[in-house]
Scaffold this active site. Structure first.
Site, PDB file in Angstrom:
ATOM      1  NE  ARG A 175      32.191   2.292 -11.816  1.00  0.00           N
ATOM      2  CZ  ARG A 175      32.280   3.393 -11.066  1.00  0.00           C
ATOM      3  NH1 ARG A 175      33.429   3.698 -10.456  1.00  0.00           N
ATOM      4  NH2 ARG A 175      31.235   4.187 -10.926  1.00  0.00           N
ATOM      5  N   GLY A 230      48.471 -30.131 -14.991  1.00  0.00           N
ATOM      6  CA  GLY A 230      48.015 -31.105 -13.992  1.00  0.00           C
ATOM      7  C   GLY A 230      47.600 -32.416 -14.636  1.00  0.00           C
ATOM      8  CD  GLU A 286      44.035 -16.040 -13.433  1.00  0.00           C
ATOM      9  OE1 GLU A 286      42.879 -15.936 -12.993  1.00  0.00           O
ATOM     10  OE2 GLU A 286      44.473 -17.104 -13.933  1.00  0.00           O
ATOM     11  CG  ASP A 322      46.166 -20.463 -18.256  1.00  0.00           C
ATOM     12  OD1 ASP A 322      45.219 -19.688 -18.442  1.00  0.00           O
ATOM     13  OD2 ASP A 322      46.192 -21.311 -17.349  1.00  0.00           O
ATOM     14  CE  LYS A 343      36.390 -29.174  -7.200  1.00  0.00           C
ATOM     15  NZ  LYS A 343      35.152 -29.111  -6.467  1.00  0.00           N
ATOM     16  NE  ARG A 357      47.462 -22.648 -14.201  1.00  0.00           N
ATOM     17  CZ  ARG A 357      47.837 -23.882 -13.925  1.00  0.00           C
ATOM     18  NH1 ARG A 357      47.542 -24.407 -12.754  1.00  0.00           N
ATOM     19  NH2 ARG A 357      48.488 -24.609 -14.796  1.00  0.00           N
ATOM     20  N   GLY A 408      40.671 -27.707 -16.654  1.00  0.00           N
ATOM     21  CA  GLY A 408      39.698 -26.704 -17.092  1.00  0.00           C
ATOM     22  C   GLY A 408      39.422 -26.867 -18.579  1.00  0.00           C
TER      23      GLY A 408
HETATM   24  O1  F6P Z   1      44.210 -22.836 -16.527  1.00  0.00           O
HETATM   25  C1  F6P Z   1      43.059 -22.284 -17.069  1.00  0.00           C
HETATM   26  C2  F6P Z   1      42.376 -21.344 -16.102  1.00  0.00           C
HETATM   27  O2  F6P Z   1      41.253 -20.792 -16.740  1.00  0.00           O
HETATM   28  C3  F6P Z   1      43.268 -20.262 -15.534  1.00  0.00           C
HETATM   29  O3  F6P Z   1      43.501 -19.211 -16.437  1.00  0.00           O
HETATM   30  C4  F6P Z   1      42.501 -19.872 -14.293  1.00  0.00           C
HETATM   31  O4  F6P Z   1      43.373 -19.337 -13.339  1.00  0.00           O
HETATM   32  C5  F6P Z   1      41.920 -21.170 -13.835  1.00  0.00           C
HETATM   33  O5  F6P Z   1      41.915 -22.044 -14.954  1.00  0.00           O
HETATM   34  C6  F6P Z   1      40.516 -21.067 -13.296  1.00  0.00           C
HETATM   35  O6  F6P Z   1      40.136 -22.300 -12.803  1.00  0.00           O
HETATM   36  P1  F6P Z   1      38.647 -22.659 -12.388  1.00  0.00           P
HETATM   37  O7  F6P Z   1      37.868 -22.979 -13.627  1.00  0.00           O
HETATM   38  O8  F6P Z   1      38.798 -23.849 -11.490  1.00  0.00           O
HETATM   39  O9  F6P Z   1      38.058 -21.471 -11.687  1.00  0.00           O
END
Ligand code: F6P
Length: 367
Positions: free
Chosen positions: A285, A123, A241, A146, A81, A190, A18
């Site tokens: 909300r 990754g 999250e 993160d 990916k 994450r 990402g």
């Molecule tokens: O690892 C960075 C991150 O933004 C995480 O905080 C989040 O869970 C994930 O990547 C989101 O991934 P994607 O861009 O594939 O939706």
């Protein structure tokens, strides 16, 4: 210009996983330092490991990287990916996974790339380690909003994400107060609660829910009711999250099958908001901040950290110190072996000083 300790003539750069604010600042620092300090050529592989597989590059010179310091994203593009050690492809109408990492070696040889700086999170750096194990001259640079990479105090991108989330909390505060509402802000991170913790504290949240401290929703509700009884008929809750109740699991939004970590989290903020409305009796909300945390201009802190990382990455390549990841220890730049870093997660310590401070000033973690 310094004389090189080792004969590196061309450095490659690859950004994987990402994106995050500060990637362009690292690309710029590597390019400038390689050219200005060592007279080394630089190329960038496009679209992360895809570019290493296809041999698609962009020549990076002082003109190409001019003006990119404040820009979000990555001028080399990225992909979360592509794993060349387990590459997804179609054969005879079937999906199969093959180790195609040799293509990367062929392309580096063909293009004359002597060393590769790989900028990424867990990754991406796992493949970096695997390339190093196979004999490639690899340097890793830690990147993730993160802040979950071990052996570095901070990864660049984190400070920007925390700033964006803090601003969101400030904005939610005013509308929460006007409407006497409970506002839940779901932030990324994450399996680590760093963004929620630091933004929640900076934004004066009333409760912060993080993966490292499973929460009891009734305890969070009690905190909001206490506020209500004291005349504060609104509350702001920051939910990571990856947060989960004491008896329950993280909420998985979707699975991305060809991603190194296929799990995408999301949706817990909505669940928390709904339960709190039921328990407290105030309208609620939920807001999911999402990729706003990853886009846009990096903070000055991230620009400088990224620049320092880029400079050290080139120094390590020139010194032939491969298989290392650049890191920040205290105020000093350092480096650590990729072997040590991979598979470790930097998580919030539930008994650490940050959590203790938050609790002392009345923030609930629902525990
Ligand atoms: O690892 C960075 C991150 O933004 C995480 O905080 C989040 O869970 C994930 O990547 C989101 O991934 P994607 O861009 O594939 O939706």
């Amino acid at each position: 210009m310094d004389k090189m300790d080792k004969d590196i003539e061309k450095i490659g750069i690859l950004t994987g996983g990402g994106d995050c604010p500060g990637l362009n600042a690292v690309i710029r620092a590597i390019t400038r330092s390689a050219i200005i300090k060592y007279d080394i050529d630089v190329v960038g592989f496009m679209n992360g490991y895809k570019g290493l597989y296809n041999g698609t590059i962009k020549k990076l010179d002082l003109k190409e990287i001019s003006g990119i310091l404040p820009r979000g994203g990555t001028i080399l593009y990225t992909s979360n990916k592509t794993n060349l050690f387990k590459y997804r492809m179609q054969e005879n109408g079937e999906t199969v996974y093959r180790d195609v990492s040799d293509k990367g070696f062929e392309n580096m040889d063909r293009l004359g790339v002597d060393a590769l700086v790989i900028i990424g999170g867990d990754g991406t750096l796992t493949s970096a380690r695997d390339y190093y194990r196979k004999g490639a001259n690899i340097i890793g640079v830690p990147k993730t909003i993160d802040n979950d990479l071990a052996y570095t105090d901070v990864s660049f991108g984190f400070d920007t994400a925390v700033s964006v989330a803090t601003e969101a909390i400030d904005r939610l505060h005013t509308t929460a107060e006007s409407h006497h509402r409970i506002m839940c802000l779901e932030v990324m991170g994450r399996y680590a609660g760093w963004i929620a913790l630091e933004a929640g504290m900076a934004g004066g949240a009333d409760a912060i829910l993080i993966p490292e401290i499973p929460y009891d929703i009734e305890k969070v509700a009690r905190k909001i009711i206490e506020r209500k009884n004291a005349g504060k008929r609104f509350s702001v809750i920051v939910v990571a999250e990856g947060a989960k109740p004491v008896e329950g699991d993280m909420v998985v939004k979707e699975m991305i099958e060809d991603s190194p970590d296929p799990i995408r989290l999301g949706g817990i903020g909505q669940q928390v908001a709904k339960r709190l409305e039921e328990l407290v009796g105030l309208e609620s909300r939920a807001t999911i901040l999402g990729h706003l945390q990853r886009g846009g201009t990096p903070t000055s802190y991230d620009r400088n950290l990224a620049t320092r990382y880029g400079k050290v990455a080139v120094d390590l390549a020139v010194q032939g110190k491969f298989g290392e990841m650049v890191s920040l220890k205290g105020k000093e730049m350092s480096h650590v072996s990729l072997e040590e870093v991979i598979g470790q997660i930097n998580k919030v310590d539930p008994k650490g000083e940050m959590v203790e401070t938050a609790k002392c000033i009345g923030i609930s973690f629902g525990d």
